[in-house]
Design a protein around this motif. Sequence first.
Motif, PDB file in Angstrom:
ATOM      1  N   ALA A 170      -8.127  -8.602   5.169  1.00 10.46           N
ATOM      2  CA  ALA A 170      -7.807  -9.097   3.832  1.00 10.46           C
ATOM      3  C   ALA A 170      -8.960  -8.782   2.885  1.00 10.46           C
ATOM      4  O   ALA A 170     -10.127  -8.990   3.217  1.00 10.46           O
ATOM      5  CB  ALA A 170      -7.533 -10.595   3.877  1.00 10.46           C
ATOM      6  N   GLY A 171      -8.634  -8.248   1.720  1.00  8.87           N
ATOM      7  CA  GLY A 171      -9.639  -7.896   0.718  1.00  8.87           C
ATOM      8  C   GLY A 171     -10.153  -6.469   0.822  1.00  8.87           C
ATOM      9  O   GLY A 171     -10.874  -6.003  -0.055  1.00  8.87           O
ATOM     10  N   GLU A 172      -9.763  -5.759   1.863  1.00 11.29           N
ATOM     11  CA  GLU A 172     -10.230  -4.382   2.066  1.00 11.29           C
ATOM     12  C   GLU A 172      -9.465  -3.424   1.154  1.00 11.29           C
ATOM     13  O   GLU A 172      -8.266  -3.547   0.967  1.00 11.29           O
ATOM     14  CB  GLU A 172     -10.000  -4.015   3.537  1.00 11.29           C
TER      15      GLU A 172
ATOM     16  N   TYR B  37      -5.716  -4.737   0.377  1.00  8.80           N
ATOM     17  CA  TYR B  37      -4.908  -5.245   1.483  1.00  8.80           C
ATOM     18  C   TYR B  37      -4.915  -6.771   1.451  1.00  8.80           C
ATOM     19  O   TYR B  37      -5.954  -7.397   1.306  1.00  8.80           O
ATOM     20  CB  TYR B  37      -5.470  -4.735   2.816  1.00  8.80           C
ATOM     21  N   GLN B  38      -3.723  -7.365   1.584  1.00  9.14           N
ATOM     22  CA  GLN B  38      -3.605  -8.817   1.554  1.00  9.14           C
ATOM     23  C   GLN B  38      -3.357  -9.385   2.946  1.00  9.14           C
ATOM     24  O   GLN B  38      -4.111 -10.209   3.415  1.00  9.14           O
ATOM     25  CB  GLN B  38      -2.451  -9.242   0.626  1.00  9.14           C
ATOM     26  N   MET B  39      -2.273  -8.931   3.601  1.00 12.37           N
ATOM     27  CA  MET B  39      -1.921  -9.504   4.902  1.00 12.37           C
ATOM     28  C   MET B  39      -0.780  -8.732   5.536  1.00 12.37           C
ATOM     29  O   MET B  39      -0.060  -7.994   4.870  1.00 12.37           O
ATOM     30  CB  MET B  39      -1.490 -10.960   4.750  1.00 12.37           C
ATOM     31  N   ALA B  40      -0.625  -8.916   6.863  1.00 15.41           N
ATOM     32  CA  ALA B  40       0.531  -8.359   7.573  1.00 15.41           C
ATOM     33  C   ALA B  40       1.718  -9.250   7.265  1.00 15.41           C
ATOM     34  O   ALA B  40       1.609 -10.465   7.194  1.00 15.41           O
ATOM     35  CB  ALA B  40       0.266  -8.313   9.068  1.00 15.41           C
ATOM     36  N   ASP B  41       2.848  -8.619   7.052  1.00 15.57           N
ATOM     37  CA  ASP B  41       4.077  -9.349   6.748  1.00 15.57           C
ATOM     38  C   ASP B  41       5.090  -8.988   7.837  1.00 15.57           C
ATOM     39  O   ASP B  41       6.083  -8.327   7.592  1.00 15.57           O
ATOM     40  CB  ASP B  41       4.573  -8.948   5.356  1.00 15.57           C
ATOM     41  N   GLY B  42       4.777  -9.380   9.075  1.00 13.68           N
ATOM     42  CA  GLY B  42       5.595  -8.982  10.220  1.00 13.68           C
ATOM     43  C   GLY B  42       5.039  -7.711  10.831  1.00 13.68           C
ATOM     44  O   GLY B  42       3.982  -7.219  10.456  1.00 13.68           O
TER      45      GLY B  42
ATOM     46  N   VAL C  33       3.378  -4.659   5.476  1.00 11.94           N
ATOM     47  CA  VAL C  33       2.142  -5.314   5.084  1.00 11.94           C
ATOM     48  C   VAL C  33       2.197  -5.522   3.575  1.00 11.94           C
ATOM     49  O   VAL C  33       2.943  -4.855   2.869  1.00 11.94           O
ATOM     50  CB  VAL C  33       0.881  -4.487   5.467  1.00 11.94           C
ATOM     51  N   MET C  34       1.403  -6.472   3.093  1.00 13.59           N
ATOM     52  CA  MET C  34       1.367  -6.736   1.661  1.00 13.59           C
ATOM     53  C   MET C  34       0.070  -6.202   1.089  1.00 13.59           C
ATOM     54  O   MET C  34      -1.012  -6.458   1.614  1.00 13.59           O
ATOM     55  CB  MET C  34       1.479  -8.236   1.384  1.00 13.59           C
ATOM     56  N   VAL C  35       0.210  -5.433  -0.014  1.00  9.94           N
ATOM     57  CA  VAL C  35      -0.925  -4.834  -0.696  1.00  9.94           C
ATOM     58  C   VAL C  35      -0.832  -5.203  -2.170  1.00  9.94           C
ATOM     59  O   VAL C  35       0.249  -5.173  -2.760  1.00  9.94           O
ATOM     60  CB  VAL C  35      -0.920  -3.290  -0.534  1.00  9.94           C
TER      61      VAL C  35
ATOM     62  N   LYS D 203      -7.633   3.536   4.887  1.00  5.25           N
ATOM     63  CA  LYS D 203      -8.809   2.833   4.380  1.00  5.25           C
ATOM     64  C   LYS D 203      -9.536   3.704   3.380  1.00  5.25           C
ATOM     65  O   LYS D 203      -9.612   4.921   3.544  1.00  5.25           O
ATOM     66  CB  LYS D 203      -9.748   2.472   5.529  1.00  5.25           C
ATOM     67  N   VAL D 204     -10.065   3.069   2.339  1.00  9.54           N
ATOM     68  CA  VAL D 204     -10.867   3.770   1.345  1.00  9.54           C
ATOM     69  C   VAL D 204     -12.320   3.562   1.730  1.00  9.54           C
ATOM     70  O   VAL D 204     -12.774   2.440   1.892  1.00  9.54           O
ATOM     71  CB  VAL D 204     -10.607   3.204  -0.075  1.00  9.54           C
TER      72      VAL D 204
END
Length: 149
Positions: free
Chosen positions: A98-100, A116-121, A125-127, A147-148
Amino acid sequence: MDNLHRQGYQCYLPTLPSEKLRQGLLTVADEPLFPCYLFIRLGMDDTAKSWAPIRSTKGVSRLVSFGIEPARVDDGLIELLRTQEASVQAEPERLFKAGERVRLTEAPFVGIEGIYQMADGERRVMVLIEILSKPVAVRVAPASLRKVS
């Protein structure tokens, strides 16, 4: 490792659960803590097994040794590794945190950077991306992220 077990050796391969991207899905798999290394108990004094058969065992490339003697690892270190391994089994190392900062690689958002926020299943994923100067949460396939640096 199975070949060594069949020969009567006690083996230990410390692992850590790690999130990986496989066939477009986020999965958790145990990964070796020390890739290509395995701890083998040879015993002490009269109970010691010979280490010579290990060298010819299928899958073994060589022994870590100092001169002609195999390297010794203190039992306390092995116990510490086992304790640490047991304590982290519940929470795997995440592929994205999270936060990446990430970059989207598939349409319609190809090339856009987000957070990146979190996995959604398993499949999404949520961005958080910025559209027209406003933060917008989008759900995408994890395979579409990089990844950046």
